[in-house]
Motif scaffolding. Structure first.
Motif, PDB file in Angstrom:
ATOM      1  N   LEU A 119       0.833  -1.209   0.000  1.00 24.98           N
ATOM      2  CA  LEU A 119       0.000   0.000   0.000  1.00 24.98           C
ATOM      3  C   LEU A 119       0.866   1.258   0.000  1.00 24.98           C
ATOM      4  O   LEU A 119       0.521   2.258  -0.647  1.00 24.98           O
ATOM      5  N   GLY A 120       1.983   1.224   0.718  1.00 23.16           N
ATOM      6  CA  GLY A 120       2.876   2.371   0.737  1.00 23.16           C
ATOM      7  C   GLY A 120       3.524   2.633  -0.606  1.00 23.16           C
ATOM      8  O   GLY A 120       3.663   3.786  -1.040  1.00 23.16           O
ATOM      9  N   LEU A 121       3.938   1.584  -1.299  1.00 17.51           N
ATOM     10  CA  LEU A 121       4.490   1.750  -2.639  1.00 17.51           C
ATOM     11  C   LEU A 121       3.430   2.288  -3.591  1.00 17.51           C
ATOM     12  O   LEU A 121       3.712   3.178  -4.423  1.00 17.51           O
ATOM     13  N   ALA A 122       2.210   1.767  -3.479  1.00 12.99           N
ATOM     14  CA  ALA A 122       1.127   2.257  -4.332  1.00 12.99           C
ATOM     15  C   ALA A 122       0.855   3.733  -4.063  1.00 12.99           C
ATOM     16  O   ALA A 122       0.603   4.509  -4.999  1.00 12.99           O
ATOM     17  N   LYS A 177      -3.077   6.542   0.765  1.00 12.47           N
ATOM     18  CA  LYS A 177      -2.491   7.780   1.281  1.00 12.47           C
ATOM     19  C   LYS A 177      -2.166   7.670   2.767  1.00 12.47           C
ATOM     20  O   LYS A 177      -1.303   8.376   3.288  1.00 12.47           O
ATOM     21  N   ASP A 178      -2.850   6.766   3.455  1.00 18.68           N
ATOM     22  CA  ASP A 178      -2.602   6.584   4.883  1.00 18.68           C
ATOM     23  C   ASP A 178      -1.278   5.884   5.148  1.00 18.68           C
ATOM     24  O   ASP A 178      -0.850   5.788   6.305  1.00 18.68           O
ATOM     25  N   TYR A 179      -0.618   5.394   4.066  1.00 18.77           N
ATOM     26  CA  TYR A 179       0.625   4.655   4.228  1.00 18.77           C
ATOM     27  C   TYR A 179       1.787   5.449   3.641  1.00 18.77           C
ATOM     28  O   TYR A 179       2.400   5.077   2.646  1.00 18.77           O
ATOM     29  N   ALA A 180       2.058   6.574   4.277  1.00 23.26           N
ATOM     30  CA  ALA A 180       3.195   7.405   3.892  1.00 23.26           C
ATOM     31  C   ALA A 180       4.488   6.661   4.194  1.00 23.26           C
ATOM     32  O   ALA A 180       4.515   5.739   5.019  1.00 23.26           O
ATOM     33  N   PRO A 181       5.592   7.043   3.548  1.00 22.55           N
ATOM     34  CA  PRO A 181       6.855   6.320   3.762  1.00 22.55           C
ATOM     35  C   PRO A 181       7.262   6.193   5.228  1.00 22.55           C
ATOM     36  O   PRO A 181       7.757   5.141   5.643  1.00 22.55           O
ATOM     37  N   SER A 182       7.033   7.225   6.004  1.00 23.22           N
ATOM     38  CA  SER A 182       7.416   7.156   7.414  1.00 23.22           C
ATOM     39  C   SER A 182       6.590   6.114   8.164  1.00 23.22           C
ATOM     40  O   SER A 182       7.108   5.393   9.031  1.00 23.22           O
ATOM     41  N   VAL A 192       5.136   3.486   6.771  1.00 20.56           N
ATOM     42  CA  VAL A 192       5.554   2.186   6.251  1.00 20.56           C
ATOM     43  C   VAL A 192       6.834   1.736   6.953  1.00 20.56           C
ATOM     44  O   VAL A 192       6.981   0.560   7.317  1.00 20.56           O
ATOM     45  N   GLU A 193       7.750   2.656   7.165  1.00 17.07           N
ATOM     46  CA  GLU A 193       8.985   2.304   7.880  1.00 17.07           C
ATOM     47  C   GLU A 193       8.682   1.854   9.300  1.00 17.07           C
ATOM     48  O   GLU A 193       9.249   0.859   9.784  1.00 17.07           O
ATOM     49  N   VAL A 203      11.236  -1.226   6.742  1.00 19.18           N
ATOM     50  CA  VAL A 203      11.922  -0.823   5.513  1.00 19.18           C
ATOM     51  C   VAL A 203      12.121   0.691   5.558  1.00 19.18           C
ATOM     52  O   VAL A 203      11.148   1.440   5.738  1.00 19.18           O
ATOM     53  N   PRO A 204      13.346   1.171   5.424  1.00 21.28           N
ATOM     54  CA  PRO A 204      13.592   2.616   5.511  1.00 21.28           C
ATOM     55  C   PRO A 204      12.738   3.405   4.524  1.00 21.28           C
ATOM     56  O   PRO A 204      12.544   2.977   3.375  1.00 21.28           O
TER      57      PRO A 204
END
Length: 817
Positions: free
Chosen positions: A236-239, A340-345, A347-348, A353-354
């Motif tokens: 979801l974060g990658l999407a 959108k709820d899965y921003a990179p931060s 997800v980390e 995963v950084p």
């Protein structure tokens, strides 16, 4: 069948393929003085460039002193340390089996007889599974405890709820980017691993998602080390990043997906034609045509080229319905908001995963298209597996690669008949599959039941009693969770038959044992080797290279013989296996005579091959790729694949962390066929003992050194293994191995009991009470544990006494019968 190639002469070279795993590598068997002495790759075969250690160990398998070569019956009570095996004739074994099955069917219905068939992806049952399944369907059994929910279901069936097909074949020859998710072909599919290496050499980029750095992950452009079971959040974060940066194929989504379909804001369902017109369809989806500023029927997928409405993908519109105005948003907009709820931060935080790597990977996916992908057990062995699989398929949809050159495609097919007899299943059988009520969209809809549901039916007669069980190569007590319940269930059966090469722990509870031969002792016909168009058109009749040892027979012969005694001859070509093969071969445009004269295999008649490309993405209720699954919604599941934590994780069960602070995953040792063949010396030398991988920091904190014996403990139980330090693991994660029970006397390596204080059985660590709500998958790869160093570091022979469990008792005496 067992027609032996040629006559027995010295130094014969016989073409065939190795049936011990999904790769089915083309090989040449070397026969000297009537004995199989070696197996080597057949480099002219579509899958024959290499051969793994399992294939090279074939002579050890064929001539193993541990093999059971004659039918046997139990003479002592179930659960006894010595079953009292007594040699009997095939007629007695088959007549007894048929009589018992017919009596069970008379008293309790044919559903009281269940089957448990081992996996064709990792064992030689692939030669004959279709015949065994045909027997099951023809007899009227409703249940095959197959293990699909912890093997192939999440790649071959779960994607059908998105694409209408399974994962398909990755076009590795033309892919610009290859995404491997929870899948290491080096250990599971050697022929595909070689093609992946070729793609890498020509410049394809590779992305590997795996908690362990192994196989293709070692040289991947991006290796994403997720916390086990958090893959859905990563997808979801990658999407989210791909959508946010506009790096998605909007035209593909409009033409091929239900992304433009409008969602009723109040009722949280798809808007349909019946909402707009009194005579409208209740299943036809509606989109918003921006050019006309009006709703319009979405229709089925439209291929590239030609005009189509300017479908709204994001935003909000008000639609006049028969019940008044309704505010709607397109499916894609709902998906975008969820992602959108899965921003990179975030997800980390969830996956480990950084954030910067998540961003880099999302950009790499788009920049390197077309994308091919493949996933397997690393995705499927979690309590959130189905929605994770859905999240990955939707991420892939954004690339627009499906069905295109360089993307995944459905392989062309030969119009061969279905030998498994699916058409023989009745509506009654389908309705009676165990677990269907609780998992209506999962494996039970295809007659596959979980071991949990099987054990419940045996022990509690819920929802009806299962009284007899036919196991073909399956080792339920070592390969499935819930070992203690499994042992209790097997003891309670009225009757169990086990067909295999060896006496495994599950066979220890059987009433009848049927000796199965090895792939080198039977004739088998195969059409299609999967990994490429050339391989898929390859047809081969593999000859038996040596006669069957003792009185062992192949599983297919057993199925035909039982069919005759059960009155099922009409469903089995009059119980003439040769006639069945002849019909099957004729569909390829080749005769059995031609194939026997060309044992190396040959291409099918080109006119026989059926193109499957037009089926990609269409076999869904909407006729489109389904980002929103109305099927899921109507069954009470989320129509979009939001992320749910694994049932037993540091986040979902923080109260357990004081006692069980480590995340527990598992790996498949590539040296063995699941729980088989640890008795073969050349393979056991490669991996002498059960292994648990642990990060050096976690080991140091527990005074554990490399090679130490340790105890792995979970809320469900404990098991022993040797510690192996792995700097590439997360410091909070350890990895065990399943399948350990078998002794290797040639090397003095012990066997391990499947139950008890000193077991090495990984499945004692896994509870089958927590499962994926859709598929029934259990957490073999995402749990919690603690690891402690054993006080005494002597060999397990001393630690565990004999190290022999009930299935090994009387082994030498049995072979001397």
């Amino acid at each position: 069948m067992s027609i032996v190639a040629n006559s027995i002469n010295a130094d014969r070279r016989v073409h065939g393929w190795c049936a011990l795993c999904r790769s089915r590598c083309g090989c040449i068997s070397i026969i000297r003085d009537g004995r199989l002495t070696a197996v080597e790759p057949d480099r002219d075969h579509p899958t024959g460039r290499s051969l793994c250690a399992k294939g090279h160990a074939a002579p050890e398998l064929v001539y193993s002193a541990d093999r059971i070569l004659y039918p046997m019956k139990r003479t002592r009570p179930k659960g006894a340390s010595d079953p009292g095996w007594s040699r009997i004739s095939w007629d007695e074994a088959l007549d007894t089996t048929a009589s018992q099955l017919l009596e069970n069917a008379r008293q309790f219905g044919p559903e009281s007889v269940a089957f448990a068939i081992t996996t064709p992806s990792g064992t030689a049952i692939s030669d004959s599974i279709h015949w065994v399944e045909r027997l099951m369907h023809a007899f009227g059994s409703a249940n095959n405890c197959y293990g699909t929910e912890i093997c192939n279901w999440h790649k071959d069936v779960a994607p059908t709820y998105t694409f209408g097909t399974g994962v398909g074949v990755p076009d590795l020859d033309h892919a610009g980017c290859i995404l491997l998710w929870g899948y290491n072909p080096n250990g599971s599919w050697l022929a595909q691993a070689q093609r992946l290496a070729d793609a890498k050499r020509r410049g394809a980029r590779t992305i590997v998602v795996d908690p362990r750095r192994s196989g293709p992950g070692v040289k991947a452009d991006q290796w994403l080390q997720v916390r086990p079971g958090t893959d859905g959040a990563l997808a979801l974060g990658l999407a989210h990043l791909i959508i946010a940066e506009g790096n998605y194929d909007a035209d593909f989504l409009r033409r091929q997906s239900n992304g433009p379909a409008l969602v009723h804001s109040k009722e949280k369902r798809l808007l349909v034609e019946a909402d707009l017109s009194r005579n409208g369809s209740i299943s036809a989806c509606v989109g918003w045509d921006q050019a006309c500023s009006a709703p319009a029927l979405l229709g089925r997928a439209v291929s590239t080229g030609g005009s189509l409405p300017d479908w709204l993908l994001e935003g909000e519109v008000e639609v006049d319905t028969l019940n008044g105005p309704v505010v709607c948003r397109p499916v894609f907009d709902h998906y975008t908001v969820m992602c959108k709820d899965y921003a990179p931060s975030k997800v980390e935080t969830i996956t480990g995963v950084p954030a910067v790597q998540v961003i880099e990977t999302a950009r790499l996916i788009w920049a390197s298209r077309p994308v091919s992908w493949y996933a397997w057990s690393g995705v499927g062995q979690h309590t959130n597996a189905t929605q994770t699989a859905r999240a990955i398929t939707l991420l892939y949809t954004l690339t627009g690669s499906l069905g295109r050159v360089g993307g995944n495609y459905q392989a062309a097919r030969l119009p061969v008949p279905d030998l498994s007899g699916l058409a023989l299943r009745t509506s009654r059988q389908r309705a009676l599959t165990l677990g269907l009520a609780s998992k209506p969209l999962g494996p039970p809809k295809d007659s596959w039941c979980t071991s949990d549901d099987l054990y419940r039916a045996i022990i509690e007669a819920d929802p009806y009693p299962v009284r007899s069980l036919l196991t073909f190569g399956a080792n339920l007590l070592v390969s499935h969770a819930g070992t203690r319940r499994g042992a209790e269930a097997l003891k309670m059966l009225d009757f169990q038959v086990h067909a295999d090469l060896f006496l495994n722990p599950t066979a220890a509870y059987a009433d009848i044992f049927l000796p199965v031969n090895s792939p080198w002792e039977r004739e088998v016909l195969r059409a299609g080797f999967e990994i490429s168009p050339q391989a898929q058109s390859w047809v081969q009749l593999r000859p038996a290279v040596i006669p069957s040892r003792g009185e062992s027979r192949d599983d297919g012969w057993i199925a035909f013989q039982l069919a005759k005694r059960l009155g099922l001859s009409d469903a089995f070509w009059g119980c003439d296996q040769e006639a069945a093969l002849r019909e099957y071969a004729s569909a390829t445009g080749l005769s059995l005579e031609t194939l026997r004269a060309n044992p190396q295999g040959m291409n099918a008649d080109p006119e026989s091959i059926q193109d499957a490309s037009q089926e990609v993405g269409f076999a869904t209720p909407s006729g489109r790729i389904e980002i929103w699954s109305e099927t899921f919604r109507t069954h009470g599941y989320s129509p979009l694949p939001d992320y749910v934590e694994p049932a037993l994780s540091p986040v979902s069960r923080p109260e357990l962390l004081a006692e069980f602070p480590l995340v527990l995953g598992s790996t498949k040792p590539h040296q063995f066929c699941h729980s088989q063949h640890r008795n073969l010396p050349s393979l056991r030398r490669m991996l002498p003992d059960p292994v648990m991988e642990i990060h050096p920091d976690a080991a140091r904190a527990r005074d554990i050194q490399d090679g130490d014996w340790v105890r792995i403990s979970t809320p469900s139980g404990s098991a022993h293994a040797r510690a192996r330090l792995n700097v590439w693991l997360r410091s909070d994660t350890v990895m065990g191995q399943h399948g350990w029970w078998q002794a290797c006397e040639a090397l003095g390596k012990p066997g391990y009991p499947v139950l008890g204080e000193h077991s090495a059985n990984f499945n004692l660590l896994v509870d089958d009470m927590e499962a994926d709500p859709i598929s029934g998958s259990v957490p073999h790869r995402s749990g919690l544990c603690q690891v402690t160093r054993l006080a005494k570091q002597q060999d397990l022979e001393e630690l565990e006494g004999t190290g022999i469990d009930p299935s090994s008792a009387q082994l030498q005496q049995t072979n001397n019968l």
